[in-house]
Design an enzyme around this catalytic site. Sequence first.
Site, PDB file in Angstrom:
ATOM      1  CG  HIS A 156     -36.909  28.414  19.120  1.00 48.80           C
ATOM      2  ND1 HIS A 156     -35.830  29.508  18.952  1.00 48.80           N
ATOM      3  CD2 HIS A 156     -36.041  27.412  19.363  1.00 48.80           C
ATOM      4  CE1 HIS A 156     -34.532  28.961  19.369  1.00 48.80           C
ATOM      5  NE2 HIS A 156     -34.783  27.639  19.841  1.00 48.80           N
ATOM      6  CD  GLU A 157     -37.298  23.851  19.888  1.00 49.13           C
ATOM      7  OE1 GLU A 157     -36.538  23.203  19.211  1.00 49.13           O
ATOM      8  OE2 GLU A 157     -37.108  24.461  20.887  1.00 49.13           O
TER       9      GLU A 157
ATOM     10  CG  HIS B 246     -33.712  24.504  16.201  1.00 50.71           C
ATOM     11  ND1 HIS B 246     -32.551  25.419  15.836  1.00 50.71           N
ATOM     12  CD2 HIS B 246     -34.161  24.820  17.379  1.00 50.71           C
ATOM     13  CE1 HIS B 246     -32.070  25.707  16.980  1.00 50.71           C
ATOM     14  NE2 HIS B 246     -33.057  25.340  17.910  1.00 50.71           N
TER      15      HIS B 246
ATOM     16  CD  GLU C 157     -31.037  26.926  20.268  1.00 53.77           C
ATOM     17  OE1 GLU C 157     -32.276  27.215  19.982  1.00 53.77           O
ATOM     18  OE2 GLU C 157     -30.987  25.687  20.319  1.00 53.77           O
TER      19      GLU C 157
END
Length: 410
Positions: free
Chosen positions: A272-273, A276, A350
């Site tokens: 997930h990070e 970004h 997100e």
Amino acid sequence: MSPRRLALGTALVLGAALVVVLWLRIPWEATPTVTDPTAGLTADQVSRADAFAGALRPASLANTALSLLVAGVLGLTRAGSRLVTAAARPLGGGWAWQVLLGTVALSVVARLVTLPLAGYGEVVRHRYGLSTRSWALWARDVAVDTAITAALTALGLLLLVWLARRAPRTWWAWAGAGAAGLVVVGSFLYPVVIEPAFNSFTSLPEGQLRTDLLELAQESGDPVQDVLVADASRRTTALNAYVSGFGSSRRVVVYDTLLQLPDAEIESIAAHELGHVATDDVLTGTLVGALGAGAGVALLGWVLGSTPLLRRAGADAPGDPRVVPLVLFAIAVGTLVSTPVQNGVSRQLEARADQHALDLTDDPDAFADVMRRLAVANLNQPDPPAAWQWFFGSHPTTAQRVAAAAEWDR
């Protein structure tokens, strides 16, 4: 065109540019349909999260309202200007000392007024086992945060007032450019200057997990050379990870509390990070912040062009140091008004990072499991009230994220 109208026009143009950037850079996708508002949590887990929210939210709202009230009293009456003048009197009362010491005094007063509510919030977090901080560490964190915020604000306002004294008609243009530049510089410096004031960071130890995460980053195509672990357990039992900075200062950070999770769930969070990073979300945030700062300062130029408003605050002109309380009030209002917009943008970013994690790991079950685990550990309501989520929610709800995993799986 008068300087005040020019400032308003510039604010509108920069605001329009901000809207264009948001439209082009943000993935405005519809939220997934939630069929289970509990997200698979047990009744006891949902009840505990509801009780925690019921105990903490009134204090949070009261803190916000009280902060705005104090800023309004100091900024819209002569009480603030008198405090600015008095703070600098022992050092001769020069305009620079009035700005610097006045800003510090106003910041300390604002923090002291809301300190009981902050203390109550910490009591609630201790009661529910979310906070592990000693009261000495809590006091230290409050003092450090107040000092850093006051110092940076004082330096920024010193530059603003100096510009207003040197260029009475165009100060807002120079200040707006400076504010936009500071946002960019801050994105580089925050990870290496501010974050270490609260946490220590170490590289994730050698082992299978580190190898898997670095391979995950390589597969993602993200230029991340290391994964850092923050010693968050000194303060909290919450689970979290984040990415900050860009260029040479970019880092993916995981809380040490995450290391107790199964590797598949840690990899899902790391993916997930990495999402970004892959979509340059920090760069997008920096660009949005720079445009927003420029537009905000231009709008401030229009506000401070109002003679009646200046007189009400006890100031003669934007270059008068006694204008500081009014500027701080304007910042407080701007921050409050922009909060739902910032959080709306954050939720979309997100959600896109969630999709990246699902695509990268190809493991929707691990993703759904870790979302539930995060909700339980952080005492997040899986489906909070819509109004609260719209204004304060920086991430999709747990129910939405679990639904997104199920939708991806289908």
